[in-house]
Design a protein around this motif. Sequence first.
Motif, PDB file in Angstrom:
ATOM      1  N   MET A 174     -11.422  -9.198   4.354  1.00  0.00           N
ATOM      2  CA  MET A 174     -11.779  -8.732   3.232  1.00  0.00           C
ATOM      3  C   MET A 174     -10.657  -7.952   2.667  1.00  0.00           C
ATOM      4  O   MET A 174      -9.886  -7.392   3.429  1.00  0.00           O
ATOM      5  CB  MET A 174     -12.858  -7.493   3.435  1.00  0.00           C
ATOM      6  N   HIS A 175     -10.218  -8.412   1.413  1.00  0.00           N
ATOM      7  CA  HIS A 175      -8.760  -7.677   0.861  1.00  0.00           C
ATOM      8  C   HIS A 175      -9.122  -6.432   0.468  1.00  0.00           C
ATOM      9  O   HIS A 175     -10.021  -6.068  -0.080  1.00  0.00           O
ATOM     10  CB  HIS A 175      -8.443  -8.499  -0.299  1.00  0.00           C
ATOM     11  N   ILE A 176      -8.447  -5.549   0.986  1.00  0.00           N
ATOM     12  CA  ILE A 176      -8.654  -4.102   0.488  1.00  0.00           C
ATOM     13  C   ILE A 176      -7.624  -3.720  -0.347  1.00  0.00           C
ATOM     14  O   ILE A 176      -6.375  -3.487  -0.113  1.00  0.00           O
ATOM     15  CB  ILE A 176      -8.321  -3.004   1.798  1.00  0.00           C
ATOM     16  N   LYS A 177      -7.977  -3.415  -1.585  1.00  0.00           N
ATOM     17  CA  LYS A 177      -7.282  -2.938  -2.689  1.00  0.00           C
ATOM     18  C   LYS A 177      -7.648  -1.669  -3.129  1.00  0.00           C
ATOM     19  O   LYS A 177      -8.972  -1.013  -3.282  1.00  0.00           O
ATOM     20  CB  LYS A 177      -7.671  -3.787  -3.960  1.00  0.00           C
ATOM     21  N   ALA A 178      -6.873  -0.586  -3.070  1.00  0.00           N
ATOM     22  CA  ALA A 178      -7.191   0.809  -2.673  1.00  0.00           C
ATOM     23  C   ALA A 178      -6.154   1.905  -3.231  1.00  0.00           C
ATOM     24  O   ALA A 178      -4.909   1.469  -3.118  1.00  0.00           O
ATOM     25  CB  ALA A 178      -7.933   1.072  -1.414  1.00  0.00           C
ATOM     26  N   PHE A 179      -6.696   2.861  -4.069  1.00  0.00           N
ATOM     27  CA  PHE A 179      -5.792   4.088  -4.204  1.00  0.00           C
ATOM     28  C   PHE A 179      -4.840   3.811  -5.221  1.00  0.00           C
ATOM     29  O   PHE A 179      -3.875   3.166  -5.170  1.00  0.00           O
ATOM     30  CB  PHE A 179      -5.149   4.792  -2.839  1.00  0.00           C
ATOM     31  N   THR A 180      -5.176   4.581  -6.184  1.00  0.00           N
ATOM     32  CA  THR A 180      -4.186   4.479  -7.434  1.00  0.00           C
ATOM     33  C   THR A 180      -3.048   5.231  -7.174  1.00  0.00           C
ATOM     34  O   THR A 180      -2.874   6.107  -6.052  1.00  0.00           O
ATOM     35  CB  THR A 180      -4.873   5.503  -8.554  1.00  0.00           C
ATOM     36  N   ALA A 181      -1.875   5.116  -8.186  1.00  0.00           N
ATOM     37  CA  ALA A 181      -0.680   5.857  -7.949  1.00  0.00           C
ATOM     38  C   ALA A 181      -0.822   7.319  -7.636  1.00  0.00           C
ATOM     39  O   ALA A 181      -0.140   8.028  -6.942  1.00  0.00           O
ATOM     40  CB  ALA A 181       0.136   5.441  -8.969  1.00  0.00           C
ATOM     41  N   ILE A 182      -1.869   7.784  -8.375  1.00  0.00           N
ATOM     42  CA  ILE A 182      -2.087   9.368  -8.443  1.00  0.00           C
ATOM     43  C   ILE A 182      -2.589   9.762  -6.928  1.00  0.00           C
ATOM     44  O   ILE A 182      -2.287  10.820  -6.465  1.00  0.00           O
ATOM     45  CB  ILE A 182      -3.006   9.583  -9.609  1.00  0.00           C
ATOM     46  N   GLU A 183      -3.511   9.031  -6.412  1.00  0.00           N
ATOM     47  CA  GLU A 183      -3.907   9.245  -5.069  1.00  0.00           C
ATOM     48  C   GLU A 183      -2.677   9.183  -4.091  1.00  0.00           C
ATOM     49  O   GLU A 183      -2.736   9.920  -3.017  1.00  0.00           O
ATOM     50  CB  GLU A 183      -5.185   8.307  -4.714  1.00  0.00           C
ATOM     51  N   ILE A 184      -1.959   8.154  -4.423  1.00  0.00           N
ATOM     52  CA  ILE A 184      -0.788   7.714  -3.288  1.00  0.00           C
ATOM     53  C   ILE A 184       0.254   9.240  -3.490  1.00  0.00           C
ATOM     54  O   ILE A 184       0.483   9.615  -2.414  1.00  0.00           O
ATOM     55  CB  ILE A 184       0.091   6.660  -3.857  1.00  0.00           C
ATOM     56  N   ILE A 185       0.377   9.796  -4.547  1.00  0.00           N
ATOM     57  CA  ILE A 185       1.157  11.018  -4.703  1.00  0.00           C
ATOM     58  C   ILE A 185       0.527  12.099  -4.029  1.00  0.00           C
ATOM     59  O   ILE A 185       1.179  12.828  -3.305  1.00  0.00           O
ATOM     60  CB  ILE A 185       1.546  11.234  -6.161  1.00  0.00           C
ATOM     61  N   HIS A 186      -0.761  12.038  -4.229  1.00  0.00           N
ATOM     62  CA  HIS A 186      -1.647  13.240  -3.686  1.00  0.00           C
ATOM     63  C   HIS A 186      -1.500  13.073  -1.897  1.00  0.00           C
ATOM     64  O   HIS A 186      -1.342  14.195  -1.177  1.00  0.00           O
ATOM     65  CB  HIS A 186      -2.983  12.886  -4.105  1.00  0.00           C
ATOM     66  N   PHE A 187      -1.338  12.063  -1.442  1.00  0.00           N
ATOM     67  CA  PHE A 187      -1.178  11.839   0.002  1.00  0.00           C
ATOM     68  C   PHE A 187       0.153  12.160   0.466  1.00  0.00           C
ATOM     69  O   PHE A 187       0.205  12.732   1.491  1.00  0.00           O
ATOM     70  CB  PHE A 187      -1.500  10.174   0.207  1.00  0.00           C
ATOM     71  N   THR A 188       1.122  12.076  -0.533  1.00  0.00           N
ATOM     72  CA  THR A 188       2.494  12.376  -0.147  1.00  0.00           C
ATOM     73  C   THR A 188       2.592  14.008   0.123  1.00  0.00           C
ATOM     74  O   THR A 188       3.235  14.566   0.793  1.00  0.00           O
ATOM     75  CB  THR A 188       3.615  11.902  -1.033  1.00  0.00           C
ATOM     76  N   ARG A 189       1.446  14.600  -0.787  1.00  0.00           N
ATOM     77  CA  ARG A 189       1.655  16.034  -0.744  1.00  0.00           C
ATOM     78  C   ARG A 189       0.750  16.698   0.420  1.00  0.00           C
ATOM     79  O   ARG A 189       1.059  17.898   0.904  1.00  0.00           O
ATOM     80  CB  ARG A 189       1.041  16.604  -2.010  1.00  0.00           C
ATOM     81  N   ILE A 190      -0.292  15.844   1.065  1.00  0.00           N
ATOM     82  CA  ILE A 190      -1.102  16.374   1.857  1.00  0.00           C
ATOM     83  C   ILE A 190      -0.753  15.982   3.116  1.00  0.00           C
ATOM     84  O   ILE A 190      -1.488  16.645   4.289  1.00  0.00           O
ATOM     85  CB  ILE A 190      -2.888  16.162   1.518  1.00  0.00           C
ATOM     86  N   SER A 191      -0.166  15.144   3.411  1.00  0.00           N
ATOM     87  CA  SER A 191       0.095  14.742   4.600  1.00  0.00           C
ATOM     88  C   SER A 191       1.107  15.662   5.386  1.00  0.00           C
ATOM     89  O   SER A 191       1.969  16.213   4.860  1.00  0.00           O
ATOM     90  CB  SER A 191       0.957  13.211   4.792  1.00  0.00           C
TER      91      SER A 191
END
Length: 413
Positions: free
Chosen positions: A175-192
């Motif tokens: 199954m192809h996993i298409k996930a996380f908008t650019a906004i979520e990706i930026i959020h992940f940079t901040r919470i990691s």
Amino acid sequence: MTTASSETRGALADVADKIDAGVRLSFEDGVRLYRSHDIHAIGRMANRVRERLHGRIAYYNVNRHINYTNYCILRCKFCSFYRPYPKSPDERARTATPQVRTADGGFVVPLMDAAGAAAERDAYEFSIDEIVAQARQAYEGGATEVHIVGGLHPTLPFSYYTNMCAAIRAACPRMHIKAFTAIEIIHFTRISRPRRSIREVLVGLRDAGLASLPGGGAEIFDDRVHDEAFTAKVGERGWFDVHRTAHEMGLFTNATMLYGHVERPEERIAHLVKLREHQDESLRSRAAHFNCCIPLSFIPEGSALAHLPGPTGLDDLKTLAISRLMLDNVPHIKAFWIMQSAKLAQLALNWGCDDFDGTVVQYDITKREGRGRHQELTVDRLKRLIAEAGCIPVERDTLYRRVLRNGSDWTIA
Ligand code: SF4
């Protein structure tokens, strides 16, 4: 042979001549198209481009959308999806939707309550087991893609997202996993912890199973609109940073434009031109690019902008057609039936669009026409809608490769 220009002599004749000659439209051309009331001429021009690229083919896919949480730290005015995160565990427990454990140990979110009515939830977050259960159910039914996006959750760690991808990859290997908008990706940079760069976040997710990015979160690339409608959200610079990095890494992505709220036609055209410029650069020098643009029709109900009327059907058709005409370097324009309605998306297949999206199944982010979260089109219905529009239905995977299907089994042509 009739040409676009011979059909549209008049105010748009020079634009039609450019389309016939394959000449790129300018910003001014785009604004003139918006000012024109000749919706049929615009549709014919867009359809000519669509047929040049794809003939009479219209694509759909067998997919499943999963919105893993609607808790969000932001309050975008156009959004009716987010819910504030309650401070106390008691309040979270009270407002969250009960989830049902199945006999095989998985989880389902009930689509129907005991009386058979569609079950609606307010605030929620899914565990990884619950997400995997939904993905596995779709995979076993033949879905080729899972499309995952959610709110910006205040407490979930970055490992939740990598573990989510890894668990889906283990349970649904093809199954192809298409996930996380650019906004979520930026959020992940901040919470990691320690903080990661955009590239490090994308590498972590890709290594866990992520295969491409959806296009959400672009809204309208304009400072005035940003300040008025989604001021706390990452703006165009962050959105393009994510997509540029993804393209450099060889991850394909999509693009969007949310229209019909506080923006003006000129701002829509400027947005499309910015997408086009980015795509030029990706095609020239990067390993991947935008596959598709999805113009998203704003749905006011339930948002802080509920007093606005939202786009009309003609505005929808015009915007889809103009997107096709302006984005001469983006292969596919999608009429996302969830946002446009299935009936208008069907019409749009002759107004420049070549893609309908897919079966979807569940969708929480917007609810058009009083629909609940269960929003599904069967493959038979998708094919019928496409064929009735005079097009040839072709099942695709996420990367627009043809799918050869035998029931729930499939291969790539
Ligand atoms: S649009 Fe996205 S980021 Fe903005 S409030 Fe809604 S869920 Fe949150």
